[in-house]
Design a protein around this motif. Structure first.
Motif, short mmCIF file in Angstrom:
data_model
loop_
_atom_site.label_atom_id
_atom_site.label_comp_id
_atom_site.label_asym_id
_atom_site.label_seq_id
_atom_site.Cartn_x
_atom_site.Cartn_y
_atom_site.Cartn_z
N GLU A 35 31.37 -31.54 18.01
CA GLU A 35 30.08 -29.92 17.17
C GLU A 35 30.30 -29.57 16.16
O GLU A 35 29.51 -29.40 15.63
N GLY A 36 32.27 -28.74 16.49
CA GLY A 36 31.96 -28.45 14.57
C GLY A 36 31.40 -29.22 13.37
O GLY A 36 31.15 -29.01 12.32
N ILE A 37 31.89 -31.06 13.56
CA ILE A 37 31.66 -31.51 12.25
C ILE A 37 29.85 -31.49 12.36
O ILE A 37 29.56 -31.56 11.05
N LEU A 38 29.95 -32.12 12.91
CA LEU A 38 28.00 -32.23 13.83
C LEU A 38 27.28 -31.12 13.24
O LEU A 38 26.26 -30.99 12.38
N ALA A 76 37.35 -28.96 5.92
CA ALA A 76 38.44 -28.56 6.52
C ALA A 76 39.06 -27.53 6.29
O ALA A 76 39.30 -27.14 7.18
N LYS A 77 38.70 -26.17 5.33
CA LYS A 77 38.90 -25.25 5.27
C LYS A 77 37.95 -24.63 5.91
O LYS A 77 38.42 -23.46 6.90
N LEU A 78 36.81 -25.06 6.15
CA LEU A 78 35.51 -23.80 7.74
C LEU A 78 36.39 -23.55 9.09
O LEU A 78 36.08 -23.08 9.30
N GLU A 105 41.88 -32.35 6.63
CA GLU A 105 40.91 -33.31 6.16
C GLU A 105 40.58 -34.43 5.76
O GLU A 105 39.97 -35.44 6.62
N ASN A 106 42.09 -35.43 6.43
CA ASN A 106 42.53 -36.32 7.13
C ASN A 106 41.49 -36.76 8.01
O ASN A 106 40.64 -38.04 9.03
N LEU A 107 42.10 -35.81 9.43
CA LEU A 107 40.84 -35.46 10.60
C LEU A 107 39.40 -35.51 10.54
O LEU A 107 39.19 -36.35 11.68
N ILE A 108 38.87 -34.89 9.72
CA ILE A 108 37.68 -34.59 9.90
C ILE A 108 37.11 -35.57 9.05
O ILE A 108 36.34 -37.11 10.01
N ALA A 109 37.78 -36.64 7.98
CA ALA A 109 37.52 -38.14 7.91
C ALA A 109 37.45 -39.34 8.91
O ALA A 109 36.20 -39.77 9.04
N PHE A 110 38.09 -39.06 9.46
CA PHE A 110 39.50 -40.03 10.97
C PHE A 110 37.71 -39.95 12.05
O PHE A 110 37.35 -40.73 12.53
N ILE A 125 34.61 -38.37 11.66
CA ILE A 125 33.37 -38.75 11.38
C ILE A 125 33.01 -40.87 11.42
O ILE A 125 32.52 -40.80 11.70
N ALA A 126 34.39 -41.13 11.05
CA ALA A 126 34.31 -42.98 10.79
C ALA A 126 34.28 -43.67 12.18
O ALA A 126 33.82 -44.40 12.39
N GLN A 127 34.86 -42.51 12.84
CA GLN A 127 35.51 -43.23 14.04
C GLN A 127 34.69 -42.85 15.50
O GLN A 127 34.28 -43.89 16.26
N GLU A 128 33.83 -42.04 14.95
CA GLU A 128 33.38 -41.05 16.23
C GLU A 128 32.24 -40.52 15.73
O GLU A 128 30.56 -41.84 16.98
#
Length: 484
Positions: free
Chosen positions: A44-47, A61-63, A68-73, A75-78
């Motif tokens: 929800e936060g990323i979207l 990642a800062k907000l 940052e790697n978790l955010i990339a994962f 986005i890419a996988q979910e």
């Protein structure tokens, strides 16, 4: 009888007298959106940031205080595989659905089961993803099947079997959708969410196969002390504690089902007990309510049954409050809630009788100023005060559109849509009723009291004030009686 199918959703009932019941249903297999598919807190936060135009992962990642790697994962996988953003990381309609309503209305359809009442033929507001079968013991020459009752030391129990009377016929997708939406609304409210159900169209539901499975669902007849009804039927799917939509047709058809009245009487308080006085009071209140309802014979028409039911609830609770010398905060709050539900039923009826029609809905919604301007131009006799326009303009305009289309939103959205409908109907009551009848400011005060609730707001409800508001709600309803 051994070929019959029996379904029982497990639950824990309060310790009280109860009579088990087997209710015949048609079980239709459908493909429908997955109501359980929702966002977790990270998604929800990323979207939400992607919708706001923020695509830099370091900034995300800062907000969000995430790696940052978790955010990339994620986005890419979910997020991307589920189709919630496109290749340019712009949010898709499916992603918008999830952020606004919590459910992916654009996602893949899942196998579910819808139910039609086998006694009276109504579609029941429940859909399930499972069919929890239970097997009866040998019946022998007995009328009703027996089941092992493990909660009572492994003894036997024979629920009352209601007769299957409705002839099976092919369903209409619109009826299935309506039941699906009502059931989803109960699920959402049971989870403590007051938001409306998502926008699901009839094309989003598919009926699989041309014939249903025949089954019986297990429920109970119970007596609930303090309830306005002497007996209730529990919800077989255990989403809500009771199913008033089962009790009402059963009450109406009670005389035609031999032996059922005796089962109901077995759960009622014994004569001579302390509860008898309360039952006598309930009977007196019921007679008074029925007398009041005779003033509006049109309410007996099937299309006005919802109005009749909500008016009856307000009258019962009001009579009960007046008959008792003191009332608890829960009882006063219940009366206010019933008043608000009556007002919502009136607004729903108006939208049914005078629909908004085909208008161009702003795709991106309206800001508050534009919404206020729209309200200032509706052709009504009783002009909306500026403070009332501000309150209505604060609604999410998407909810106003859905209120016009489905009539299942909160009161303010329903009223906004009803006001828009006045443009297309010269005989609309809101074009004719005056300020002394509609009393806009007091109406919004009552709705505000209903929405906040006595416990949530920290304010104690006063018995005299609540009774006065109930009188106002009934009078507001009566303003529309000439249009029934």
């Amino acid at each position: 009888m051994s070929s019959e199918r029996y379904l029982r959703w497990e639950h824990k009932l309060p310790k009280a007298k109860q009579a088990s019941l087997l209710w015949p249903v048609e079980v239709w297999t459908i493909l429908a959106p997955d109501a359980n598919r929702s966002l977790n807190v990270f998604q929800e936060g990323i979207l939400g940031l992607l919708r706001a135009g923020i695509r830099d992962r370091q900034q995300m990642a800062k907000l969000l205080c995430l790696d940052e790697n978790l955010i990339a994962f994620i986005i890419a996988q979910e997020i991307m595989p589920n189709g919630w953003v496109d290749a340019q990381f712009k949010i898709t309609p499916a992603g918008e659905d999830l952020l606004s309503s919590g459910i992916d209305g654009q996602g893949a359809l899942t196998l579910q089961y819808a139910y039609r009442d086998g006694v009276f033929g109504h579609w029941l507001p429940r859909v399930s993803r499972d069919l929890p079968d239970i097997n009866p013991l040998e019946m022998g020459a007995k009328k009703f099947p027996a089941f092992r009752n493990s909660r009572e030391g492994g003894g036997e129990i024979r629920p009352f079997l209601l007769p299957r009377r409705h002839k099976v016929s092919l369903p209409h997708k619109a009826d299935v959708l309506k039941a699906w939406r009502k059931g989803l609304r109960d699920v959402i409210h049971a989870d403590g969410d007051d938001e409306g159900v998502p926008e699901i169209l009839s094309d989003d539901i598919e009926i699989v196969g041309g014939e249903p499975a025949l089954a019986y669902v297990w429920c109970e007849i119970i007596h609930k002390p303090g309830d306005l009804q002497p007996w209730l039927v529990t919800d077989p799917w255990r989403i809500t504690s009771v199913a008033r939509w089962l009790r009402e047709p059963l009450q109406a058809g009670l005389a035609s089902i031999p032996g059922l009245a005796g089962r109901i009487e077995s759960v009622l308080p014994d004569k001579g007990s302390a509860v008898l006085t309360a039952e006598d009071l309930r009977g007196l209140i019921e007679r008074k309510v029925e007398f009041h309802l005779t003033q509006w014979p049109a309410l007996n028409m099937p299309h006005l049954s919802l109005l009749r039911e909500h008016l009856a609830r307000v009258l019962r609770q009001k009579e009960r409050t007046e008959a008792t010398g003191a009332s608890s905060q829960e009882e006063l709050g219940s009366l206010i809630q019933e008043c608000g539900s009556l007002l919502e039923a009136v607004a729903q009826w108006m939208l049914e009788r005078w629909p908004v029609g085909n208008i161009v809905w702003p795709r991106d919604g309206l800001n508050r100023k534009a919404a206020e301007d729209m309200l200032s131009m509706v052709p009504i006799r009783a002009t909306l005060p500026s403070e009332c326009r501000r309150l209505l303009a604060g609604q999410n305009f998407r909810d106003v559109r859905l209120a016009a289309q489905h009539r299942d939103r909160a009161f303010k959205a329903l009223l906004f849509a009803s006001l828009l409908a006045t443009h297309n109907h010269d005989d609309h009551p809101l074009r004719e009723l005056d300020e002394t009848q509609l009393e806009w400011v007091r109406l919004f005060t009552l709705i505000d009291m209903r929405n906040k609730g006595s416990h949530a707001s920290g304010r104690r409800l006063q018995r005299g004030h609540v009774l006065s508001e109930a009188d106002f709600a009934i009078a507001w309803f009566m303003n529309f009686s000439n249009y029934f």
